[in-house]
Motif scaffolding. Structure first.
Motif, PDB file in Angstrom:
ATOM      1  N   ILE A 269       0.860  -1.178   0.000  1.00 48.66           N
ATOM      2  CA  ILE A 269       0.000   0.000   0.000  1.00 48.66           C
ATOM      3  C   ILE A 269       0.896   1.228   0.000  1.00 48.66           C
ATOM      4  N   VAL A 270       0.683   2.127  -0.962  1.00 48.09           N
ATOM      5  CA  VAL A 270       1.443   3.376  -1.038  1.00 48.09           C
ATOM      6  C   VAL A 270       0.464   4.546  -1.057  1.00 48.09           C
ATOM      7  N   CYS A 271       0.955   5.691  -0.633  1.00 53.11           N
ATOM      8  CA  CYS A 271       0.080   6.849  -0.466  1.00 53.11           C
ATOM      9  C   CYS A 271       0.791   8.110  -0.926  1.00 53.11           C
ATOM     10  N   ASN A 272       0.006   9.020  -1.472  1.00 58.86           N
ATOM     11  CA  ASN A 272       0.485  10.354  -1.790  1.00 58.86           C
ATOM     12  C   ASN A 272      -0.544  11.341  -1.264  1.00 58.86           C
ATOM     13  N   VAL A 273      -0.092  12.270  -0.443  1.00 60.17           N
ATOM     14  CA  VAL A 273      -0.945  13.361   0.013  1.00 60.17           C
ATOM     15  C   VAL A 273      -0.219  14.635  -0.372  1.00 60.17           C
ATOM     16  N   ARG A 274      -0.865  15.440  -1.195  1.00 63.82           N
ATOM     17  CA  ARG A 274      -0.213  16.646  -1.703  1.00 63.82           C
ATOM     18  C   ARG A 274      -0.137  17.713  -0.621  1.00 63.82           C
ATOM     19  N   PRO A 275       1.099  18.154  -0.295  1.00 69.28           N
ATOM     20  CA  PRO A 275       1.230  19.281   0.627  1.00 69.28           C
ATOM     21  C   PRO A 275       0.641  20.543  -0.018  1.00 69.28           C
ATOM     22  N   PRO A 276       0.105  21.449   0.785  1.00 66.54           N
ATOM     23  CA  PRO A 276      -0.564  22.628   0.224  1.00 66.54           C
ATOM     24  C   PRO A 276       0.338  23.538  -0.601  1.00 66.54           C
ATOM     25  N   SER A 277       1.632  23.541  -0.335  1.00 68.32           N
ATOM     26  CA  SER A 277       2.544  24.438  -1.048  1.00 68.32           C
ATOM     27  C   SER A 277       3.139  23.806  -2.309  1.00 68.32           C
ATOM     28  N   GLU A 278       2.740  22.578  -2.647  1.00 66.61           N
ATOM     29  CA  GLU A 278       3.365  21.850  -3.743  1.00 66.61           C
ATOM     30  C   GLU A 278       2.383  21.575  -4.880  1.00 66.61           C
ATOM     31  N   PRO A 279       2.907  21.496  -6.115  1.00 69.12           N
ATOM     32  CA  PRO A 279       2.052  21.050  -7.229  1.00 69.12           C
ATOM     33  C   PRO A 279       1.779  19.554  -7.084  1.00 69.12           C
ATOM     34  N   PRO A 280       0.795  19.034  -7.799  1.00 74.92           N
ATOM     35  CA  PRO A 280       0.524  17.583  -7.717  1.00 74.92           C
ATOM     36  C   PRO A 280       1.768  16.777  -8.075  1.00 74.92           C
ATOM     37  N   ASN A 281       1.987  15.710  -7.327  1.00 73.74           N
ATOM     38  CA  ASN A 281       3.101  14.807  -7.582  1.00 73.74           C
ATOM     39  C   ASN A 281       2.746  13.956  -8.806  1.00 73.74           C
ATOM     40  N   PRO A 282       3.647  13.755  -9.747  1.00 74.57           N
ATOM     41  CA  PRO A 282       3.285  13.037 -10.970  1.00 74.57           C
ATOM     42  C   PRO A 282       3.074  11.537 -10.831  1.00 74.57           C
ATOM     43  N   TRP A 283       3.643  10.894  -9.800  1.00 71.33           N
ATOM     44  CA  TRP A 283       3.562   9.435  -9.782  1.00 71.33           C
ATOM     45  C   TRP A 283       2.137   8.907  -9.688  1.00 71.33           C
ATOM     46  N   PRO A 284       1.212   9.513  -8.923  1.00 71.03           N
ATOM     47  CA  PRO A 284      -0.160   8.986  -8.941  1.00 71.03           C
ATOM     48  C   PRO A 284      -0.817   9.135 -10.323  1.00 71.03           C
ATOM     49  N   LEU A 285      -0.529  10.234 -11.001  1.00 67.79           N
ATOM     50  CA  LEU A 285      -1.074  10.434 -12.353  1.00 67.79           C
ATOM     51  C   LEU A 285      -0.521   9.374 -13.305  1.00 67.79           C
ATOM     52  N   ASN A 286       0.768   9.051 -13.150  1.00 68.02           N
ATOM     53  CA  ASN A 286       1.374   8.017 -13.992  1.00 68.02           C
ATOM     54  C   ASN A 286       0.739   6.655 -13.727  1.00 68.02           C
ATOM     55  N   LEU A 287       0.453   6.331 -12.451  1.00 67.55           N
ATOM     56  CA  LEU A 287      -0.181   5.046 -12.135  1.00 67.55           C
ATOM     57  C   LEU A 287      -1.584   4.958 -12.712  1.00 67.55           C
ATOM     58  N   ARG A 288      -2.294   6.060 -12.688  1.00 65.53           N
ATOM     59  CA  ARG A 288      -3.648   6.045 -13.259  1.00 65.53           C
ATOM     60  C   ARG A 288      -3.598   5.835 -14.772  1.00 65.53           C
ATOM     61  N   ALA A 289      -2.573   6.382 -15.412  1.00 63.37           N
ATOM     62  CA  ALA A 289      -2.442   6.240 -16.863  1.00 63.37           C
ATOM     63  C   ALA A 289      -1.948   4.849 -17.258  1.00 63.37           C
ATOM     64  N   ASN A 290      -1.054   4.280 -16.445  1.00 62.67           N
ATOM     65  CA  ASN A 290      -0.516   2.947 -16.721  1.00 62.67           C
ATOM     66  C   ASN A 290      -0.240   2.268 -15.381  1.00 62.67           C
ATOM     67  N   PRO A 291      -1.105   1.360 -14.956  1.00 64.64           N
ATOM     68  CA  PRO A 291      -0.965   0.765 -13.626  1.00 64.64           C
ATOM     69  C   PRO A 291       0.124  -0.301 -13.494  1.00 64.64           C
ATOM     70  N   HIS A 292       0.789  -0.666 -14.576  1.00 64.43           N
ATOM     71  CA  HIS A 292       1.838  -1.687 -14.513  1.00 64.43           C
ATOM     72  C   HIS A 292       3.129  -1.032 -14.032  1.00 64.43           C
ATOM     73  N   VAL A 293       3.628  -1.504 -12.881  1.00 65.26           N
ATOM     74  CA  VAL A 293       4.774  -0.881 -12.236  1.00 65.26           C
ATOM     75  C   VAL A 293       5.818  -1.931 -11.880  1.00 65.26           C
ATOM     76  N   VAL A 294       6.999  -1.442 -11.533  1.00 64.72           N
ATOM     77  CA  VAL A 294       8.065  -2.280 -10.995  1.00 64.72           C
ATOM     78  C   VAL A 294       8.354  -1.753  -9.598  1.00 64.72           C
ATOM     79  N   VAL A 295       8.463  -2.673  -8.648  1.00 67.48           N
ATOM     80  CA  VAL A 295       8.719  -2.316  -7.254  1.00 67.48           C
ATOM     81  C   VAL A 295      10.021  -2.980  -6.827  1.00 67.48           C
TER      82      VAL A 295
END
Length: 177
Positions: A73-99
């Motif tokens: 289980i991994v999590c991303n919570v965007r801090p208020p001073s930061e732009p969205p982190n790209p890794w969640p967007l990348n997972l939504r676009a292509n869910p196949h990952v290497v860990v």
């Protein structure tokens, strides 16, 4: 020491240091030592490599994780001073990952956690990294993913013994792809 790191990780300067100094250094350290040495002490960290949704290139980021049986289980919570982190967007676009955890590399498929799973995992995630709770209260923006393994052959489980640049590119955590 841990409480100092937790408090610092919830500040604007701490967020900047984590994103631009600590995370890239952590990634290199985990790769160079086969996961034996981590800047996070006992907090579990994995290297997640996802395909950039725009570039199609591998992008690797160190993340805290929980285990739920065979799932990660991994999590991303965007801090208020930061732009969205790209890794969640990348997972939504292509869910196949290497860990990569320690010296083990495996393929997994990511999916967003369901409502029941979020209710179960969220308290554990904020216990691990309390800043998640504060950031979520301020932005109402969080992504929780379950990384599921298929059968071992299809998942590509293997032991690794060093740097694998073809699998784990040192792509920037801040890239927009």
């Amino acid at each position: 020491m841990t409480s100092v790191v937790h408090r610092m990780g919830a500040t604007r300067i701490g967020i900047w240091i984590i994103g631009r100094v600590f995370s890239p250094l952590q990634q290199r350290l985990l790769l160079a030592t086969g996961g034996r040495v981590s800047l996070t002490g006992k907090l579990p960290v994995l290297l997640l490599t996802a395909t950039g949704r725009r570039s199609g290139r591998p992008r690797t980021v160190p993340l805290f994780y929980l285990r739920d049986g065979d799932d990660l289980i991994v999590c991303n919570v965007r801090p208020p001073s930061e732009p969205p982190n790209p890794w969640p967007l990348n997972l939504r676009a292509n869910p196949h990952v290497v860990v990569r955890i320690g010296g083990t590399t495996e393929r997994r498929v990511a999916r967003e956690a369901g409502e029941q799973e979020v209710a179960t995992y969220w308290p554990q995630l904020i216990e691990m990294w309390p800043a998640y709770e504060r950031f979520f209260a301020e932005t109402r923006n969080r992504s929780i993913f379950v990384l599921r393994r298929g059968d071992r052959e299809a998942a590509g489980v293997k032991r690794t013994t060093g740097l694998e640049p073809a699998t784990f590119g040192l792509g920037s955590r801040r890239s927009t792809n």
